[in-house]
Design a protein around this motif. Structure first.
Motif, PDB file in Angstrom:
ATOM      1  N   ASP A 187     -11.954   9.968  -4.948  1.00 35.63           N
ATOM      2  CA  ASP A 187     -12.195  11.082  -4.031  1.00 35.63           C
ATOM      3  C   ASP A 187     -13.696  11.274  -3.797  1.00 35.63           C
ATOM      4  N   GLU A 188     -14.502  11.026  -4.850  1.00 33.02           N
ATOM      5  CA  GLU A 188     -15.946  11.224  -4.715  1.00 33.02           C
ATOM      6  C   GLU A 188     -16.543  10.285  -3.665  1.00 33.02           C
ATOM      7  N   PHE A 189     -16.158   9.006  -3.718  1.00 32.38           N
ATOM      8  CA  PHE A 189     -16.708   8.066  -2.749  1.00 32.38           C
ATOM      9  C   PHE A 189     -16.096   8.269  -1.366  1.00 32.38           C
ATOM     10  N   SER A 190     -14.835   8.625  -1.328  1.00 32.37           N
ATOM     11  CA  SER A 190     -14.223   8.913  -0.019  1.00 32.37           C
ATOM     12  C   SER A 190     -14.921  10.076   0.664  1.00 32.37           C
ATOM     13  N   SER A 191     -15.369  11.040  -0.126  1.00 29.25           N
ATOM     14  CA  SER A 191     -15.989  12.238   0.456  1.00 29.25           C
ATOM     15  C   SER A 191     -17.391  11.966   0.996  1.00 29.25           C
ATOM     16  N   VAL A 192     -18.097  10.980   0.430  1.00 32.20           N
ATOM     17  CA  VAL A 192     -19.452  10.697   0.928  1.00 32.20           C
ATOM     18  C   VAL A 192     -19.431   9.677   2.062  1.00 32.20           C
ATOM     19  N   ALA A 193     -18.300   9.020   2.274  1.00 29.37           N
ATOM     20  CA  ALA A 193     -18.225   8.004   3.327  1.00 29.37           C
ATOM     21  C   ALA A 193     -18.195   8.668   4.700  1.00 29.37           C
ATOM     22  N   ALA A 194     -18.973   8.127   5.621  1.00 31.28           N
ATOM     23  CA  ALA A 194     -19.009   8.668   6.982  1.00 31.28           C
ATOM     24  C   ALA A 194     -17.738   8.332   7.739  1.00 31.28           C
ATOM     25  N   GLU A 195     -17.159   7.168   7.439  1.00 28.49           N
ATOM     26  CA  GLU A 195     -15.970   6.712   8.147  1.00 28.49           C
ATOM     27  C   GLU A 195     -15.058   5.973   7.186  1.00 28.49           C
ATOM     28  N   SER A 196     -13.803   5.823   7.578  1.00 31.84           N
ATOM     29  CA  SER A 196     -12.850   5.036   6.807  1.00 31.84           C
ATOM     30  C   SER A 196     -12.372   3.864   7.657  1.00 31.84           C
ATOM     31  N   VAL A 197     -12.036   2.768   6.977  1.00 29.45           N
ATOM     32  CA  VAL A 197     -11.653   1.534   7.655  1.00 29.45           C
ATOM     33  C   VAL A 197     -10.348   1.033   7.054  1.00 29.45           C
ATOM     34  N   SER A 198      -9.473   0.506   7.882  1.00 27.37           N
ATOM     35  CA  SER A 198      -8.239  -0.099   7.383  1.00 27.37           C
ATOM     36  C   SER A 198      -8.131  -1.535   7.876  1.00 27.37           C
ATOM     37  N   ILE A 199      -7.376  -2.321   7.135  1.00 27.69           N
ATOM     38  CA  ILE A 199      -7.102  -3.708   7.510  1.00 27.69           C
ATOM     39  C   ILE A 199      -5.644  -3.784   7.937  1.00 27.69           C
ATOM     40  N   PRO A 200      -5.359  -4.125   9.198  1.00 30.80           N
ATOM     41  CA  PRO A 200      -3.957  -4.208   9.641  1.00 30.80           C
ATOM     42  C   PRO A 200      -3.182  -5.220   8.789  1.00 30.80           C
ATOM     43  N   MET A 201      -1.968  -4.838   8.390  1.00 31.02           N
ATOM     44  CA  MET A 201      -1.163  -5.730   7.555  1.00 31.02           C
ATOM     45  C   MET A 201       0.314  -5.371   7.689  1.00 31.02           C
ATOM     46  N   ASN A 202       1.143  -6.261   7.235  1.00 24.19           N
ATOM     47  CA  ASN A 202       2.583  -6.040   7.242  1.00 24.19           C
ATOM     48  C   ASN A 202       2.916  -4.803   6.407  1.00 24.19           C
ATOM     49  N   PRO A 203       3.585  -3.810   6.965  1.00 18.77           N
ATOM     50  CA  PRO A 203       3.874  -2.588   6.203  1.00 18.77           C
ATOM     51  C   PRO A 203       4.775  -2.825   4.998  1.00 18.77           C
ATOM     52  N   ALA A 204       5.447  -3.971   4.975  1.00 21.58           N
ATOM     53  CA  ALA A 204       6.297  -4.274   3.822  1.00 21.58           C
ATOM     54  C   ALA A 204       5.479  -4.716   2.617  1.00 21.58           C
ATOM     55  N   ALA A 205       4.196  -5.071   2.844  1.00 24.96           N
ATOM     56  CA  ALA A 205       3.323  -5.480   1.742  1.00 24.96           C
ATOM     57  C   ALA A 205       2.653  -4.243   1.156  1.00 24.96           C
ATOM     58  N   GLU A 206       2.596  -4.182  -0.166  1.00 25.10           N
ATOM     59  CA  GLU A 206       2.046  -2.997  -0.821  1.00 25.10           C
ATOM     60  C   GLU A 206       0.548  -2.865  -0.591  1.00 25.10           C
ATOM     61  N   THR A 249     -22.018   4.716   5.691  1.00 26.03           N
ATOM     62  CA  THR A 249     -21.092   4.368   4.620  1.00 26.03           C
ATOM     63  C   THR A 249     -19.660   4.352   5.124  1.00 26.03           C
ATOM     64  N   MET A 250     -18.909   3.347   4.695  1.00 24.02           N
ATOM     65  CA  MET A 250     -17.516   3.199   5.126  1.00 24.02           C
ATOM     66  C   MET A 250     -16.641   2.874   3.928  1.00 24.02           C
ATOM     67  N   VAL A 251     -15.546   3.607   3.798  1.00 25.23           N
ATOM     68  CA  VAL A 251     -14.624   3.389   2.703  1.00 25.23           C
ATOM     69  C   VAL A 251     -13.349   2.746   3.255  1.00 25.23           C
ATOM     70  N   PHE A 252     -12.809   1.801   2.519  1.00 21.16           N
ATOM     71  CA  PHE A 252     -11.599   1.104   2.963  1.00 21.16           C
ATOM     72  C   PHE A 252     -10.374   1.810   2.398  1.00 21.16           C
ATOM     73  N   GLU A 253      -9.503   2.241   3.311  1.00 23.68           N
ATOM     74  CA  GLU A 253      -8.289   2.965   2.955  1.00 23.68           C
ATOM     75  C   GLU A 253      -7.133   2.442   3.798  1.00 23.68           C
ATOM     76  N   ALA A 254      -5.921   2.773   3.383  1.00 23.62           N
ATOM     77  CA  ALA A 254      -4.736   2.274   4.090  1.00 23.62           C
ATOM     78  C   ALA A 254      -4.653   2.808   5.511  1.00 23.62           C
ATOM     79  N   ASP A 255      -5.073   4.048   5.721  1.00 25.37           N
ATOM     80  CA  ASP A 255      -4.988   4.667   7.050  1.00 25.37           C
ATOM     81  C   ASP A 255      -6.377   5.047   7.532  1.00 25.37           C
ATOM     82  N   GLY A 256      -7.207   4.058   7.759  1.00 25.56           N
ATOM     83  CA  GLY A 256      -8.577   4.322   8.147  1.00 25.56           C
ATOM     84  C   GLY A 256      -8.724   4.716   9.611  1.00 25.56           C
ATOM     85  N   ASP A 257      -9.841   5.365   9.918  1.00 25.17           N
ATOM     86  CA  ASP A 257     -10.129   5.752  11.301  1.00 25.17           C
ATOM     87  C   ASP A 257     -10.450   4.522  12.148  1.00 25.17           C
ATOM     88  N   LEU A 258     -11.072   3.531  11.551  1.00 19.05           N
ATOM     89  CA  LEU A 258     -11.444   2.313  12.244  1.00 19.05           C
ATOM     90  C   LEU A 258     -10.607   1.153  11.749  1.00 19.05           C
TER      91      LEU A 258
END
Length: 271
Positions: free
Chosen positions: A226-245, A192-201
């Motif tokens: 928080d519930e789904f983040s806690s069950v996810a084995a890893e987190s993933v982020s998509i590189p993007m312009n930091p000025a974009a929200e 399981t992988m959750v998509f977050e702003a500062d992901g491990d992958l």
């Protein structure tokens, strides 16, 4: 197919059936109105059972739709324009539509014997976004979608059918309570992988993973719970312009699924 009969009387039982199925206050949804040619064709190809398909007497139905109806032995009739104006007086009048029986709701267990990735949408409520993700998931080989806290009572929601262009019936879409979905993915053994702003992958890392995975997305405003983040084995982020929200959730899902398309499409039995 031979020329279609034209409904010219308001008393025809089909007219009341159409009116009934457009009511927003129905407590039990057993039939649904599917509008426009592409959603009709996709629903027919997906095996949805239709009671009848209709056109308007002033607008010929496309040959492809007529052929699909003939192959599935779906009755086709036309509505006189005056009757159509009465039926759809408060809505946009579709040029082609059908009354279909709502398929059996998909369950989490229906995902077990599939091969493609699973998309989980946690708290995503905008129907347009859900519909766009459904189309992308089907096109790029995902095997199912789980909707948690979506505010939808059924996947046979007319808004969702329109937004997905009818693909909502082409893969399992499960409406699941949060606790059941969490338990299912904890017990499934799937990665399981959750998509977050500062992901491990980074999202590009997904290309090299050759096993089936679960891609979890939260709403744009709140992100994954928080519930789904806690069950996810890893987190993933998509590189993007930091000025974009943030990215639209349907865009994020599309980027992730495109990165997984080689694996998912090759694993699909219909590929």
């Amino acid at each position: 197919m031979a020329s279609q009969d034209v409904i010219v009387e308001r008393s025809d039982p089909a007219v009341q059936r159409i009116i009934d199925v457009t009511k927003h206050s129905r407590s039990v949804v057993r039939t649904v109105l599917i509008e426009d040619v592409e959603p009709l064709l996709q629903s027919i190809h997906a095996g949805v059972m239709f009671i009848e398909v209709y056109g308007i007497d002033t607008t010929p139905l496309p040959a492809e739709l007529l052929a699909a109806c003939e192959k599935r032995e779906i009755p086709v009739r036309l509505l006189a324009s005056a009757i159509a104006n009465q039926v759809f007086k408060t809505e946009k009048k579709p040029k082609a539509f059908g009354i279909a029986r709502v398929p059996r709701p998909s369950r989490l267990e229906d995902l077990a014997d599939k091969t493609g990735d699973i998309v989980v949408l946690d708290g995503v409520k905008i129907v347009g976004n859900i519909g766009a993700i459904v189309r992308t998931a089907f096109a790029l080989g995902a095997s199912g979608i789980v909707l948690v806290d979506s505010d939808l009572d059924t996947v046979a929601d007319r808004r969702l059918i329109r937004a997905s262009r009818g693909y909502v019936f082409s893969l399992p879409i499960v409406l699941s309570p949060r606790t059941e979905a969490l338990r299912y993915f904890q017990d499934s053994g799937m990665r399981t992988m959750v998509f977050e702003a500062d992901g491990d992958l980074a999202v590009d890392d997904l290309n090299a993973i050759d096993e089936r995975i679960v891609l979890m997305f939260g709403s744009e405003k709140a992100g994954p719970s928080d519930e789904f983040s806690s069950v996810a084995a890893e987190s993933v982020s998509i590189p993007m312009n930091p000025a974009a929200e943030s990215l639209n959730v349907s865009v994020s899902a599309g980027i992730a699924l495109h990165g997984r398309a080689r694996r998912n499409l090759s694993a699909s039995p219909t590929a």
